[in-house]
Design a protein around this motif. Structure first.
Motif, PDB file in Angstrom:
ATOM      1  N   SER A   2       0.561   6.323   7.159  1.00 30.20           N
ATOM      2  CA  SER A   2      -0.436   7.130   7.847  1.00 30.20           C
ATOM      3  C   SER A   2      -1.313   6.226   8.713  1.00 30.20           C
ATOM      4  O   SER A   2      -1.307   5.004   8.579  1.00 30.20           O
ATOM      5  N   LEU A  17       2.440   1.723  -3.371  1.00 30.92           N
ATOM      6  CA  LEU A  17       1.458   2.191  -4.340  1.00 30.92           C
ATOM      7  C   LEU A  17       1.147   3.677  -4.150  1.00 30.92           C
ATOM      8  O   LEU A  17       1.063   4.439  -5.115  1.00 30.92           O
ATOM      9  N   LYS A  18       0.998   4.090  -2.888  1.00 31.12           N
ATOM     10  CA  LYS A  18       0.605   5.465  -2.595  1.00 31.12           C
ATOM     11  C   LYS A  18       1.765   6.454  -2.669  1.00 31.12           C
ATOM     12  O   LYS A  18       1.618   7.571  -3.162  1.00 31.12           O
ATOM     13  N   TYR A  19       2.920   6.028  -2.130  1.00 30.83           N
ATOM     14  CA  TYR A  19       4.036   6.969  -1.971  1.00 30.83           C
ATOM     15  C   TYR A  19       5.231   6.669  -2.880  1.00 30.83           C
ATOM     16  O   TYR A  19       6.183   7.439  -2.911  1.00 30.83           O
ATOM     17  N   LEU A  56       0.825  -1.206   0.000  1.00 30.91           N
ATOM     18  CA  LEU A  56       0.000   0.000   0.000  1.00 30.91           C
ATOM     19  C   LEU A  56       0.862   1.260   0.000  1.00 30.91           C
ATOM     20  O   LEU A  56       0.592   2.219  -0.741  1.00 30.91           O
ATOM     21  N   CYS A  57       1.915   1.237   0.803  1.00 31.70           N
ATOM     22  CA  CYS A  57       2.824   2.388   0.855  1.00 31.70           C
ATOM     23  C   CYS A  57       3.568   2.566  -0.469  1.00 31.70           C
ATOM     24  O   CYS A  57       3.761   3.696  -0.937  1.00 31.70           O
ATOM     25  N   ASP A  92      -3.557   4.199   6.521  1.00 32.75           N
ATOM     26  CA  ASP A  92      -2.855   3.066   5.906  1.00 32.75           C
ATOM     27  C   ASP A  92      -2.831   1.875   6.864  1.00 32.75           C
ATOM     28  O   ASP A  92      -3.069   0.722   6.469  1.00 32.75           O
TER      29      ASP A  92
END
Length: 293
Positions: free
Chosen positions: A95, A85-87, A82-83, A98
């Motif tokens: 966050s 993908l997002k960052y 997820l990190c 997250d």
């Protein structure tokens, strides 16, 4: 992989610490012949001795290791992806959202895997049978002789899907509770182990893990009651048509407080159990990563 291994061993240690109180909690939630926690403990010991508190533990020891491995493994890997993908990188502080979403995914994965074992555990825990008698307060004789026999019997009577009775309540319980669990742990870690003060990390992990467990079970208890009642429903006779019917009937007959049966026990059990789980997990993750680096 380190998260899966450490999660498995942490879960097994947690089961051994909290199982006796878990048995008392399940009996209070599903049976109405107890006047309170101490009456349940006294009755269980009087009828079944110490062994009564450990009924069905062999299955959770093995399966909780698997489900705990899944929870921690899915959580860490989901958060990692997820990190990224997002960052664009996983080397960043996630966050709170997250963490919450990753915990939610971990709870969903855990519920799907653990439902059959949880069904067997609850039915064995509620099968009260005197040590020196052929009578039973729940059924006429011990219907289940052990976890495997319990699972086989359920499949024979209800089919494979019978093992997933109450799974909707279990899914609802675990998704929300594990999302809260990991988020609470992250928040408590920041409180108890402020980097600038150089606080004891060991004490911080213990306090954070225990506190996160208490918060998570505070969220989980209402659906835990419904889940347990659905799982034992049908042993002798069918009472509930589903989760919604179970909620409405339980509240109608026993009041809204029925949804919080076992809350104090859950919180009492959650603190030491999750202290052990997170401490074992954190220590083993570091050891495994050092060995493999």
């Amino acid at each position: 992989m380190a998260d899966f291994i450490a999660g498995a061993l942490g879960g097994a240690c947690g089961v051994m610490v909290g199982y006796p109180l878990d048995t008392v909690k399940v009996r209070i939630q599903t049976q109405t012949n107890y006047n309170g926690i101490w009456h349940c403990i006294h009755s269980t010991y009087k009828m079944e001795s110490v062994s009564g508190f450990f009924k069905g533990m062999s299955m959770p020891i093995s399966t909780v290791s698997v489900s705990s491995s899944i929870v921690f493994g899915v959580y860490r890997n989901f958060l990692y992806q997820l990190c990224k993908l997002k960052y664009g990188t996983a080397d960043i502080k996630p966050s709170k959202l997250d963490i919450f979403v990753s915990g939610y995914a971990a709870g969903a994965a855990q519920a799907l895997v653990s439902s059959p074992a949880d069904m067997a555990k609850v039915r064995l825990q509620t099968q009260t049978f005197p040590r020196h008698s052929s009578t039973c307060s729940l059924v006429a004789g011990p219907k289940y002789t052990g976890p495997i026999h319990c699972i086989i019997t359920i499949v024979r009577e209800k089919g494979f899907l019978g093992l997933y009775k109450g799974c909707s309540a279990l899914m609802f319980r675990d998704c929300h509770s594990f999302a809260t669990y990991f988020l609470s742990y992250a928040v408590f870690r920041e409180w108890f182990v402020p980097v600038e003060q150089g606080s004891s990390e060991l004490l911080g992990v213990l306090l954070s893990g225990g506190s996160a467990g208490v918060v998570a079970w505070g969220i989980a208890t209402p659906m835990d009651v419904i889940k347990s009642r659905l799982q034992v429903d049908g042993v002798s006779q069918q009472k509930y048509r589903g989760a919604v019917h179970c909620i409405t009937e339980s509240v109608r007959q026993e009041g809204i407080t029925v949804l919080f049966k076992g809350l104090s026990l859950n919180c009492l059990r959650a603190f030491p159990v999750n202290m052990v789980v997170f401490l074992t997990y954190e220590v083993l993750v570091k050891k495994i990563k050092l060995l493999t680096s």
